[in-house]
Design a protein around this motif. Sequence first.
Motif, PDB file in Angstrom:
ATOM      1  N   THR A  36     105.099  78.346  22.798  1.00 44.19           N
ATOM      2  CA  THR A  36     104.822  79.642  22.193  1.00 44.19           C
ATOM      3  C   THR A  36     105.129  80.802  23.122  1.00 44.19           C
ATOM      4  N   LYS A  38     105.102  83.923  25.412  1.00 45.63           N
ATOM      5  CA  LYS A  38     104.196  85.046  25.608  1.00 45.63           C
ATOM      6  C   LYS A  38     103.180  85.173  24.478  1.00 45.63           C
ATOM      7  N   LYS A  39     103.469  84.590  23.325  1.00 49.22           N
ATOM      8  CA  LYS A  39     102.518  84.661  22.218  1.00 49.22           C
ATOM      9  C   LYS A  39     101.240  83.902  22.527  1.00 49.22           C
ATOM     10  N   TYR A  42      98.293  86.192  23.305  1.00 49.74           N
ATOM     11  CA  TYR A  42      97.572  86.762  22.170  1.00 49.74           C
ATOM     12  C   TYR A  42      96.749  85.692  21.448  1.00 49.74           C
ATOM     13  N   PHE A  43      97.264  84.475  21.445  1.00 53.80           N
ATOM     14  CA  PHE A  43      96.506  83.376  20.858  1.00 53.80           C
ATOM     15  C   PHE A  43      95.234  83.136  21.661  1.00 53.80           C
TER      16      PHE A  43
END
Length: 283
Positions: A36, A38-39, A42-43
Amino acid sequence: MSPKKKPEKQTSRKPIQSKENTKIKPVSIAGFFQYTGKKAFYFMLAIIGLLGLIVFHDFLFFSKVFLYKDIGSDSLNETYPYMVHTLRYLHTYGTLSWSFNMGMGQNATSIAFHDPFDFIFYFFKVSAIPWLIGYKEFFKVVFAGLLFYCYLRTAGRSFYSAMIGSMMYAFCGFIIVGSCWNFSLEGIMAAMLLLSFEQLFLKNRFWLFVLTIFLFGISNPFGLAIYAIFLLAYAIFRYIQENMHGIKGFAILILKMIGFGIIGIGLSTPILAGHIKTILESP
């Protein structure tokens, strides 16, 4: 002459794929977060926010106030009165100075800066403070997890390890149970100190280190002395862990820490002086 043989037609044959090769390989949990990119940050932030919502839901939905009468009575007997006193003083005089409502008289400035997050409350009425303390602690838990995540990523840990580590740190007993005694701020400051050191050590970025020392100076100068000893031991182990050799390189690192630390302390001097005076005059 022998008759010419016709060239044989070359037929392209595709390799026979076994059924095992056609199966989709399962992705591990650690691999999922690595995929994922860099996402994952946020997760992770969403997970900590969701867990925080579950833990603090009574206070976030105003079913209860974050004040205790049992072992966490410091929240009711100490923290809350200081906040009310500071808010009333600011609304009356517009600035902080000497107050005769604290013992026989004391400088009220140093107490007001003990928890910088309290300044959010000074834009509200006194009656709103008990209902907003839960929100303050909720955001402090999320912020502590965020800082610890950034620290682990800066130190070279994977997304998966950093996410698990940040959740374990944000919801450890010291921060959650200790929030009644304002220990959640200590958790934030410790994570911020580790992150600022890694930024200085690995990337030669000094501004966060200066800011961290400044916040220690205006908030908890006694804690600054304790954490200075810890940071020295931590710097030694990290220097060895990165396979760096030579006294000269380590001496340069220590000089950087001392120099930027002095800048941070110098910036906090107006508030730090009040803290020191309060400590020296305390019975």
